[in-house]
Design a protein around this motif. Structure first.
Motif, PDB file in Angstrom:
ATOM      1  N   ILE A 189      12.881 -66.956  -8.451  1.00  0.00           N
ATOM      2  CA  ILE A 189      12.777 -65.607  -8.990  1.00  0.00           C
ATOM      3  C   ILE A 189      13.908 -65.470  -9.987  1.00  0.00           C
ATOM      4  O   ILE A 189      15.071 -65.712  -9.666  1.00  0.00           O
ATOM      5  N   CYS A 190      13.547 -65.120 -11.199  1.00  0.00           N
ATOM      6  CA  CYS A 190      14.535 -64.952 -12.257  1.00  0.00           C
ATOM      7  C   CYS A 190      14.715 -63.463 -12.507  1.00  0.00           C
ATOM      8  O   CYS A 190      13.749 -62.764 -12.798  1.00  0.00           O
ATOM      9  N   THR A 191      15.924 -62.979 -12.373  1.00  0.00           N
ATOM     10  CA  THR A 191      16.218 -61.565 -12.587  1.00  0.00           C
ATOM     11  C   THR A 191      17.651 -61.430 -13.070  1.00  0.00           C
ATOM     12  O   THR A 191      18.490 -62.283 -12.797  1.00  0.00           O
ATOM     13  N   MET A 192      17.902 -60.360 -13.768  1.00  0.00           N
ATOM     14  CA  MET A 192      19.274 -60.075 -14.188  1.00  0.00           C
ATOM     15  C   MET A 192      19.960 -59.181 -13.166  1.00  0.00           C
ATOM     16  O   MET A 192      21.099 -58.773 -13.354  1.00  0.00           O
ATOM     17  N   ALA A 193      19.259 -58.879 -12.084  1.00  0.00           N
ATOM     18  CA  ALA A 193      19.827 -58.046 -11.030  1.00  0.00           C
ATOM     19  C   ALA A 193      20.667 -58.905 -10.088  1.00  0.00           C
ATOM     20  O   ALA A 193      20.781 -60.119 -10.261  1.00  0.00           O
ATOM     21  N   GLU A 194      21.216 -58.273  -9.079  1.00  0.00           N
ATOM     22  CA  GLU A 194      22.035 -58.980  -8.102  1.00  0.00           C
ATOM     23  C   GLU A 194      21.175 -59.829  -7.180  1.00  0.00           C
ATOM     24  O   GLU A 194      19.962 -59.658  -7.081  1.00  0.00           O
ATOM     25  N   ARG A 195      21.827 -60.724  -6.467  1.00  0.00           N
ATOM     26  CA  ARG A 195      21.151 -61.651  -5.561  1.00  0.00           C
ATOM     27  C   ARG A 195      20.330 -60.908  -4.495  1.00  0.00           C
ATOM     28  O   ARG A 195      19.225 -61.316  -4.164  1.00  0.00           O
ATOM     29  N   ASN A 196      20.862 -59.810  -3.969  1.00  0.00           N
ATOM     30  CA  ASN A 196      20.140 -59.052  -2.944  1.00  0.00           C
ATOM     31  C   ASN A 196      18.784 -58.575  -3.445  1.00  0.00           C
ATOM     32  O   ASN A 196      17.813 -58.553  -2.709  1.00  0.00           O
ATOM     33  N   TYR A 197      18.716 -58.153  -4.709  1.00  0.00           N
ATOM     34  CA  TYR A 197      17.454 -57.707  -5.290  1.00  0.00           C
ATOM     35  C   TYR A 197      16.455 -58.862  -5.356  1.00  0.00           C
ATOM     36  O   TYR A 197      15.288 -58.717  -4.997  1.00  0.00           O
ATOM     37  N   ALA A 198      16.921 -60.026  -5.809  1.00  0.00           N
ATOM     38  CA  ALA A 198      16.041 -61.187  -5.891  1.00  0.00           C
ATOM     39  C   ALA A 198      15.514 -61.567  -4.504  1.00  0.00           C
ATOM     40  O   ALA A 198      14.329 -61.870  -4.343  1.00  0.00           O
ATOM     41  N   LEU A 199      16.383 -61.532  -3.502  1.00  0.00           N
ATOM     42  CA  LEU A 199      15.942 -61.843  -2.136  1.00  0.00           C
ATOM     43  C   LEU A 199      14.928 -60.825  -1.635  1.00  0.00           C
ATOM     44  O   LEU A 199      13.957 -61.174  -0.966  1.00  0.00           O
ATOM     45  N   GLU A 200      15.150 -59.567  -1.961  1.00  0.00           N
ATOM     46  CA  GLU A 200      14.213 -58.518  -1.551  1.00  0.00           C
ATOM     47  C   GLU A 200      12.857 -58.713  -2.219  1.00  0.00           C
ATOM     48  O   GLU A 200      11.812 -58.582  -1.584  1.00  0.00           O
ATOM     49  N   MET A 201      12.840 -59.065  -3.497  1.00  0.00           N
ATOM     50  CA  MET A 201      11.568 -59.309  -4.189  1.00  0.00           C
ATOM     51  C   MET A 201      10.846 -60.499  -3.578  1.00  0.00           C
ATOM     52  O   MET A 201       9.637 -60.465  -3.368  1.00  0.00           O
ATOM     53  N   TRP A 202      11.610 -61.545  -3.254  1.00  0.00           N
ATOM     54  CA  TRP A 202      10.970 -62.714  -2.642  1.00  0.00           C
ATOM     55  C   TRP A 202      10.378 -62.350  -1.281  1.00  0.00           C
ATOM     56  O   TRP A 202       9.278 -62.758  -0.942  1.00  0.00           O
ATOM     57  N   ARG A 203      11.100 -61.543  -0.512  1.00  0.00           N
ATOM     58  CA  ARG A 203      10.587 -61.113   0.791  1.00  0.00           C
ATOM     59  C   ARG A 203       9.301 -60.309   0.623  1.00  0.00           C
ATOM     60  O   ARG A 203       8.360 -60.460   1.398  1.00  0.00           O
ATOM     61  N   LEU A 204       9.240 -59.484  -0.396  1.00  0.00           N
ATOM     62  CA  LEU A 204       8.028 -58.689  -0.632  1.00  0.00           C
ATOM     63  C   LEU A 204       6.863 -59.573  -1.084  1.00  0.00           C
ATOM     64  O   LEU A 204       5.724 -59.338  -0.697  1.00  0.00           O
ATOM     65  N   LEU A 205       7.152 -60.581  -1.887  1.00  0.00           N
ATOM     66  CA  LEU A 205       6.102 -61.458  -2.385  1.00  0.00           C
ATOM     67  C   LEU A 205       5.592 -62.425  -1.329  1.00  0.00           C
ATOM     68  O   LEU A 205       4.436 -62.818  -1.335  1.00  0.00           O
ATOM     69  N   ASP A 206       6.472 -62.820  -0.412  1.00  0.00           N
ATOM     70  CA  ASP A 206       6.105 -63.804   0.614  1.00  0.00           C
ATOM     71  C   ASP A 206       6.625 -63.315   1.970  1.00  0.00           C
ATOM     72  O   ASP A 206       7.584 -63.856   2.503  1.00  0.00           O
ATOM     73  N   PRO A 207       5.989 -62.283   2.556  1.00  0.00           N
ATOM     74  CA  PRO A 207       6.506 -61.668   3.777  1.00  0.00           C
ATOM     75  C   PRO A 207       6.557 -62.610   4.977  1.00  0.00           C
ATOM     76  O   PRO A 207       7.362 -62.411   5.873  1.00  0.00           O
ATOM     77  N   LYS A 208       5.735 -63.655   5.011  1.00  0.00           N
ATOM     78  CA  LYS A 208       5.741 -64.598   6.138  1.00  0.00           C
ATOM     79  C   LYS A 208       6.621 -65.800   5.877  1.00  0.00           C
ATOM     80  O   LYS A 208       6.647 -66.735   6.666  1.00  0.00           O
ATOM     81  N   ALA A 209       7.311 -65.797   4.755  1.00  0.00           N
ATOM     82  CA  ALA A 209       8.233 -66.883   4.369  1.00  0.00           C
ATOM     83  C   ALA A 209       7.577 -68.247   4.421  1.00  0.00           C
ATOM     84  O   ALA A 209       8.109 -69.203   4.956  1.00  0.00           O
ATOM     85  N   THR A 210       6.385 -68.337   3.857  1.00  0.00           N
ATOM     86  CA  THR A 210       5.683 -69.612   3.829  1.00  0.00           C
ATOM     87  C   THR A 210       6.014 -70.418   2.583  1.00  0.00           C
ATOM     88  O   THR A 210       5.682 -71.551   2.483  1.00  0.00           O
TER      89      THR A 210
END
Length: 120
Positions: free
Chosen positions: A99-120
């Motif tokens: 995930i490429c973002t100019m935001a902080e790491r927490n935001y990127a992790l949150e977006m990844w969690r939303l995109l892949d809620p089961k962490a597959t």
């Protein structure tokens, strides 16, 4: 074009409704929040449950963190679920996804969690 503008105006109202009532109205039905666990960024942090509303028929997700003024409305690209299924299908070689973002790491992790809620 008018349908696109109508959808945009409807989407604009969702975060406001979510902040005010912890629910949104989608096609005449009220959708409430589901508590989803947020993975800790650092070890030893206690787990956090965040209120989330997923609207799959709209390809949209609303998240409401503890600070209500920072609620987020995420519009997923069309066919995201099909693409995610392709990436995680059994027998496929592994892919590295970023995930490429100019935001902080927490935001990127949150977006990844939303995109892949089961962490597959």
């Amino acid at each position: 074009m008018s349908a696109e503008i109508k959808r945009h105006n409807e989407d604009k109202e969702l975060p406001k409704e979510f902040i005010d009532m912890d629910t949104v109205t989608d096609n005449g039905r009220t959708v409430g929040t589901q508590k989803e666990e947020v993975q800790s960024v650092s070890a030893g942090q206690e787990r956090v449950l965040r209120p989330v509303i997923r609207l799959p028929e709209r390809n949209a997700i609303c998240i409401n963190p503890e600070i209500r003024d920072t609620s987020v409305f995420v519009k997923l690209r069309p066919a995201w679920e099909d693409f995610r299924s392709y990436l995680t299908a059994k027998g496929r070689k592994r892919f590295e996804v970023y995930i490429c973002t100019m935001a902080e790491r927490n935001y990127a992790l949150e977006m990844w969690r939303l995109l892949d809620p089961k962490a597959t």
